[in-house]
Design an enzyme around this catalytic site. Structure first.
Site, PDB file in Angstrom:
ATOM      1  N   PRO A  57      -6.682  -0.788   4.813  1.00  0.00           N
ATOM      2  CG  PRO A  57      -7.500  -0.338   2.657  1.00  0.00           C
ATOM      3  CD  PRO A  57      -6.433   0.070   3.642  1.00  0.00           C
ATOM      4  CB  ALA A  59     -11.109  -7.839   2.143  1.00  0.00           C
ATOM      5  CB  CYS A 142      -9.047  -4.500  -4.928  1.00  0.00           C
ATOM      6  SG  CYS A 142      -9.311  -6.235  -4.531  1.00  0.00           S
ATOM      7  CE  LYS A 181      -4.314   0.459   0.335  1.00  0.00           C
ATOM      8  NZ  LYS A 181      -4.488  -0.822  -0.364  1.00  0.00           N
ATOM      9  CG  ASN A 242       0.154   0.352   1.521  1.00  0.00           C
ATOM     10  OD1 ASN A 242      -0.434  -0.293   0.666  1.00  0.00           O
ATOM     11  ND2 ASN A 242       0.399  -0.137   2.719  1.00  0.00           N
ATOM     12  N   GLY A 243       3.335  -0.138   1.540  1.00  0.00           N
ATOM     13  CA  GLY A 243       3.987  -1.314   0.982  1.00  0.00           C
ATOM     14  C   GLY A 243       5.237  -1.700   1.733  1.00  0.00           C
ATOM     15  N   GLY A 266      -0.195  -2.427   6.609  1.00  0.00           N
ATOM     16  CA  GLY A 266      -1.163  -3.517   6.541  1.00  0.00           C
ATOM     17  C   GLY A 266      -0.662  -4.749   7.264  1.00  0.00           C
ATOM     18  NE  ARG A 267       1.707  -7.550   3.049  1.00  0.00           N
ATOM     19  CZ  ARG A 267       2.573  -7.695   2.064  1.00  0.00           C
ATOM     20  NH1 ARG A 267       2.787  -8.895   1.561  1.00  0.00           N
ATOM     21  NH2 ARG A 267       3.234  -6.656   1.586  1.00  0.00           N
TER      22      ARG A 267
HETATM   23  C1  LIG Z   1      -5.710 -10.007   3.554  1.00  0.00           C
HETATM   24  C2  LIG Z   1      -5.599  -8.701   2.835  1.00  0.00           C
HETATM   25  C3  LIG Z   1      -6.749  -7.988   2.547  1.00  0.00           C
HETATM   26  C4  LIG Z   1      -6.662  -6.767   1.875  1.00  0.00           C
HETATM   27  N1  LIG Z   1      -7.809  -6.066   1.616  1.00  0.00           N
HETATM   28  C5  LIG Z   1      -7.737  -4.843   1.025  1.00  0.00           C
HETATM   29  C6  LIG Z   1      -8.904  -4.052   0.837  1.00  0.00           C
HETATM   30  O1  LIG Z   1     -10.028  -4.422   1.217  1.00  0.00           O
HETATM   31  N2  LIG Z   1      -8.757  -2.842   0.217  1.00  0.00           N
HETATM   32  C7  LIG Z   1      -7.529  -2.380  -0.200  1.00  0.00           C
HETATM   33  O2  LIG Z   1      -7.444  -1.275  -0.746  1.00  0.00           O
HETATM   34  N3  LIG Z   1      -6.414  -3.106   0.001  1.00  0.00           N
HETATM   35  C8  LIG Z   1      -6.488  -4.300   0.611  1.00  0.00           C
HETATM   36  N4  LIG Z   1      -5.346  -5.008   0.859  1.00  0.00           N
HETATM   37  C9  LIG Z   1      -4.038  -4.399   0.549  1.00  0.00           C
HETATM   38  C10 LIG Z   1      -3.486  -3.655   1.778  1.00  0.00           C
HETATM   39  O3  LIG Z   1      -4.332  -2.597   2.152  1.00  0.00           O
HETATM   40  C11 LIG Z   1      -2.081  -3.086   1.495  1.00  0.00           C
HETATM   41  O4  LIG Z   1      -2.170  -2.201   0.412  1.00  0.00           O
HETATM   42  C12 LIG Z   1      -1.072  -4.177   1.161  1.00  0.00           C
HETATM   43  O5  LIG Z   1      -1.167  -5.265   2.065  1.00  0.00           O
HETATM   44  C13 LIG Z   1       0.360  -3.619   1.164  1.00  0.00           C
HETATM   45  O6  LIG Z   1       0.679  -3.074   2.416  1.00  0.00           O
HETATM   46  P1  LIG Z   1       1.571  -3.887   3.502  1.00  0.00           P
HETATM   47  O7  LIG Z   1       2.859  -4.255   2.828  1.00  0.00           O
HETATM   48  O8  LIG Z   1       1.758  -2.909   4.627  1.00  0.00           O
HETATM   49  O9  LIG Z   1       0.791  -5.088   3.879  1.00  0.00           O
HETATM   50  C14 LIG Z   1      -5.405  -6.244   1.494  1.00  0.00           C
HETATM   51  C15 LIG Z   1      -4.252  -6.976   1.800  1.00  0.00           C
HETATM   52  C16 LIG Z   1      -4.333  -8.188   2.455  1.00  0.00           C
HETATM   53  C17 LIG Z   1      -3.070  -8.943   2.779  1.00  0.00           C
END
Ligand SMILES: Cc1cc2nc3c(=O)[nH]c(=O)nc-3n(C[C@H](O)[C@H](O)[C@H](O)COP(=O)(O)O)c2cc1C
Length: 383
Positions: A57, A59, A142, A181, A242-243, A266-267
């Site tokens: 997810p 935002a 969050c 989460k 995740n991460g 995510g990213r």
């Molecule tokens: C722009 C942005 C928006 C995010 N919005 C949410 C969100 O709405 N809900 C949530 O649980 N995590 C949110 N996250 C966290 C991601 O879901 C994820 O846990 C985090 O980016 C780590 O994973 P990654 O290293 O694969 O990016 C957001 C992260 C980013 C960068």
């Protein structure tokens, strides 16, 4: 047409071999070193996640246009942006847009909700189920101040009793699976994820996702995957890790090091649905139907996203630019073209600039997958 050959035995063998080599000896001995261990489907209640890779997810990012594009690239499940339970009760347009996501996505869709009041969260979950969500995901991670101030998101790690009440109420409100989460804890002095997740399992959560950082860390430092392995050993429900997963080899490394049931990205997936395509192909070589993407496919994917985006959010040209810039990441000469993209005055000229860049890419030696799917050098030659 050239086929995506990621599933060739040598390709997956090399990546899996390298991933398994990272695994501690005891678990290496007790697990079968083949793709069934690393790529087995994840079952959350009646929902099958196949392959075991999930769009995180995000935002402001994982909206209808983004998820409808990503869902065609082999991802096992996608997650909506977080939806305010209070906003859902008020029928805010932003909540309405999130509720409309499952209808346009071709894989199981989790709608993520945030809030601090059990009954309001239960109502939001019911609304999401009515609109076709396959899973309800509760945000307990969050760190954004606006969310934490309401007692929601990562604040729930400081008030686990409230989190349990939320889960119990949401479980009673819906018949679909409910997941949570979260993060490792509020800060390094309160690393309570193991205790919280044990309690979540008892409260009826059907799976947990852990972003392996504390709330205080936000995105600093490195995600500490050892906690994901600890959780997997502690819990009977599925654990989604995740991460910092940004490549297929990261995916296999996280799977093999932690034993997690699925990996959430995510990213790494921003401007890069091909990451899911390659993981899916490596996991499911028998389904080897996806052609190796050409620059025309790259262009078409971006246009599809942009057209939906412009239609639905005509005033959000800045957000669309962000997406296009993410798509250029990893491609030759991207910094020059990024500047040109950012300078475009409207949607039409933005796409014209993008098309000119794609023409340049098509005339170069560059290849879509080589640009977009980083693999730490592992198996790249097999893709
Ligand atoms: C722009 C942005 C928006 C995010 N919005 C949410 C969100 O709405 N809900 C949530 O649980 N995590 C949110 N996250 C966290 C991601 O879901 C994820 O846990 C985090 O980016 C780590 O994973 P990654 O290293 O694969 O990016 C957001 C992260 C980013 C960068």
């Amino acid at each position: 047409m050239r086929r995506l050959e990621a599933g060739s035995p040598s390709g997956i063998g090399l990546i899996i071999h390298a991933a398994v080599a990272h695994r501690p000896r005891s678990s290496r001995d007790s697990m079968h070193d083949d793709e069934n261990v690393l790529c087995g489907t994840m079952q959350i209640g009646a929902v099958t996640v196949d392959p075991p890779v999930v769009m995180a997810p995000m935002a402001g990012v994982t909206d209808g246009p983004f998820l409808s594009v990503v869902s065609r690239f082999g991802v096992g499940m996608v997650t909506s942006e977080m939806m305010s339970a209070e906003g859902c009760r008020r029928k805010d347009p932003s909540a309405e847009r999130i509720l409309a996501v499952p209808a346009r996505v071709s894989v199981p869709t989790a709608i993520q909700i945030f809030g601090a009041h059990p009954e309001v969260m239960g109502d939001a979950a019911r609304a999401a189920e009515d609109r076709g969500a396959a899973v309800i995901d509760i945000n307990a991670g969050c760190p954004v101040r606006k969310i934490v101030r309401q007692g929601a998101g990562a604040a729930l790690l400081l008030d686990p009793d409230r989190l349990m009440r939320l889960v119990e109420t949401v479980k009673r409100a819906v018949s679909i699976p409910v997941t949570v989460k979260t993060r490792l804890g509020w800060d390094k002095n309160t690393l309570n994820v193991l205790d919280v997740c044990r309690r979540l399992e008892r409260a009826g959560a059907d799976a947990v996702t852990v972003h392996a950082r504390t709330a205080r860390q936000i995105y600093s430092g490195q995600a500490d995957w050892t906690w994901i392995g600890e959780l997997k050993r502690e819990l009977s429900i599925p654990v989604i890790g995740n991460g910092d997963v940004t490549s297929p080899s990261d995916f296999f490394r996280m799977k093999s090091q932690t034993g997690c049931d699925a990996v959430m990205i995510g990213r790494g997936a921003l401007g890069n649905p091909w990451l899911f395509q390659v993981i899916a192909q490596l996991c499911r070589p028998q389904r080897a139907e996806a052609p190796r993407p050409q620059w025309e496919d790259f262009r078409r994917t971006v246009h599809e996203l942009a057209e939906m985006f412009i239609q639905e959010k005509p005033k959000a040209i800045g957000a669309l630019k962000k997406h296009l810039v993410w798509y250029t990441k990893g491609c030759p000469n991207a910094s020059v073209w990024r500047y040109r993209l950012m300078s475009a005055p409207d949607g039409a000229s933005l796409l014209n600039v993008f098309d000119a860049y794609v023409l340049e890419l098509a005339a170069s030696q560059a290849d879509v997958l080589t640009c977009k799917v980083r693999d730490n050098g592992l198996a790249q030659e097999h893709l």
